[in-house]
Design an enzyme around this catalytic site. Structure first.
Site, PDB file in Angstrom:
ATOM      1  N   SER A   1      45.069  49.071  37.027  1.00  0.00           N
ATOM      2  CA  SER A   1      46.358  47.850  38.288  1.00  0.00           C
ATOM      3  C   SER A   1      46.296  46.848  37.800  1.00  0.00           C
ATOM      4  O   SER A   1      47.885  46.622  37.814  1.00  0.00           O
ATOM      5  CB  SER A   1      45.666  48.244  39.558  1.00  0.00           C
ATOM      6  OG  SER A   1      45.327  49.531  39.985  1.00  0.00           O
TER       7      SER A   1
ATOM      8  N   ALA B   1      50.012  51.607  41.171  1.00  0.00           N
ATOM      9  CA  ALA B   1      48.401  50.376  41.225  1.00  0.00           C
ATOM     10  C   ALA B   1      47.854  50.218  42.516  1.00  0.00           C
ATOM     11  O   ALA B   1      49.120  49.661  43.295  1.00  0.00           O
ATOM     12  CB  ALA B   1      49.141  48.871  40.246  1.00  0.00           C
ATOM     13  N   LYS B   2      46.820  49.424  42.697  1.00  0.00           N
ATOM     14  CA  LYS B   2      46.829  48.997  44.403  1.00  0.00           C
ATOM     15  C   LYS B   2      46.271  47.457  43.676  1.00  0.00           C
ATOM     16  O   LYS B   2      45.716  46.692  43.539  1.00  0.00           O
ATOM     17  CB  LYS B   2      45.230  49.378  44.016  1.00  0.00           C
ATOM     18  CG  LYS B   2      45.225  50.585  45.039  1.00  0.00           C
ATOM     19  CD  LYS B   2      43.544  50.582  45.632  1.00  0.00           C
ATOM     20  CE  LYS B   2      42.783  50.292  47.138  1.00  0.00           C
ATOM     21  NZ  LYS B   2      42.927  51.264  47.750  1.00  0.00           N
ATOM     22  N   THR B   3      48.329  47.371  43.944  1.00  0.00           N
ATOM     23  CA  THR B   3      48.487  45.716  43.919  1.00  0.00           C
ATOM     24  C   THR B   3      48.391  45.371  45.586  1.00  0.00           C
ATOM     25  O   THR B   3      49.348  45.635  46.261  1.00  0.00           O
ATOM     26  CB  THR B   3      49.658  45.722  43.408  1.00  0.00           C
ATOM     27  OG1 THR B   3      49.626  46.662  42.353  1.00  0.00           O
ATOM     28  CG2 THR B   3      50.369  44.566  42.983  1.00  0.00           C
TER      29      THR B   3
END
Ligand SMILES: Cc1[nH+]cc(COP(=O)(O)O)c(CN[C@@H](CCC(=O)O)C(=O)O)c1O
Length: 305
Positions: free
Chosen positions: A63, A157-159
């Site tokens: 990420s 992505a874990k943004t």
């Protein structure tokens, strides 16, 4: 409410919960420039164990890549820190929240010389959508907000900043009397929930949005696909249109927090017979048997504390 003895791992140190703070001019606070993970430690028959931790740490580093964010610790260091955090806080079943973000140095969209700060916290977190939801399912609303397209921001992505979309959708649903939202992508096909992946059951076969549908590559999604295939179900990773939701036999959410949560209605249209479906129940039981270690399947998915 937290026990003041709890600690949080922050930039290499175990810090008292109330002292784990950051400056108001932290870059990540202003621009959403951070990445995070959500994983669970289960109090299994063989003691507390992180579930699929390696996949979560791998995703955390993945990420960070689109943002040129250098996480200044190795995966092994973060793993050791997490295991020590659970031991120090005397936790058994808990939720783990690692986060890496551009810290305090300068503002302006470009992070410039901002450091990458890293913290890991853990706390007990029960059924994400409520104990009753696991058995009786939830009512969801198709949100008026669409999911960002992965061509606009990497949805795999874990943004941190992505979750304003999740908040808009989820709060709109709850304001309208539903428990959670279901978000369509910009093409109008089904993407996922604000914090969950979606599965549909039709004529005994499973369908779930493909990774190309602007969704997070969910680890629980991957677990359920594996468990389903091991039980002889056909699983199709594909596009699911909005209309197909109404004629689904079963729907359910998956996630580290949500685990396996049945969906009984979509915009007040009853799904199947309006209760947890048989395939959902079969896979939900398989999931909880797995994480409670009543069998030794997939022991490589467990990192014992
Ligand atoms: C957008 C999104 N989609 C799918 C998932 C499921 O992914 P996985 O956990 O790898 O199976 C999650 C996890 N949502 C996390 C954050 C929840 C929160 O409220 O914060 C979680 O489940 O920990 C998402 O945030």
């Amino acid at each position: 409410e937290r026990d003041s003895l709890d600690t949080i791992w922050m930039n290499g140190e175990f810090t008292d919960w109330e002292d784990a703070t950051t400056h108001v001019l932290t870059h990540g606070l202003h621009y959403g420039t951070g990445v995070f993970e959500g994983a669970r430690c289960y109090d299994t028959e063989n003691g507390p164990a992180l579930f699929r931790w390696d996949a979560h740490v791998e995703r955390l580093f993945d990420s960070a890549k689109p943002y040129d964010m250098e996480i200044p610790y190795t995966k092994e260091e973060l793993t050791e820190a997490t295991l020590e955090l659970i031991r120090t806080n005397e936790l058994e079943s808990c939720y783990i929240r690692p986060v890496a973000y551009f810290g305090y140095h300068q503002l302006g969209v470009s992070p410039g010389d901002c450091p990458t700060d890293v913290a890991i916290a853990a706390w007990p977190w029960g059924a994400y959508l409520g104990e009753d939801a696991l058995e009786n399912g939830i009512d969801v609303m198709v949100s008026s907000w669409r999911k960002h397209a992965s061509s606009q921001i990497p949805t795999n992505a874990k943004t941190n900043g992505l979750y304003v979309n999740s908040l808009l959708a989820g709060e709109e649903a709850r304001r309208n009397g539903y428990e959670e939202a279901l978000v369509l992508n910009k093409e109008g096909n089904v993407a996922e929930g604000p914090g969950e992946n979606l599965f549909m059951v039709r004529d005994g076969e499973l369908y779930t949005p493909a990774l190309s549908e602007s969704i997070l590559d969910g680890i629980t999604r991957d677990t359920v696909i594996t468990l389903a295939e091991e039980r002889g179900y056909d699983v199709h990773e594909t596009a699911i249109s909005r209309g197909e939701l109404n004629t689904a036999d079963e729907l359910f959410f998956t996630g580290s927090a949500a685990e396996v949560t049945p969906i009984r209605k979509v915009d007040n249209v009853v799904i199947g017979d309006g209760s947890r479906g048989p395939v959902t129940e079969d896979l939900q039981s398989a999931f909880f048997d797995l994480v409670e270690r009543t069998s030794d399947e997939h022991d490589d998915w467990f990192t014992y504390v």
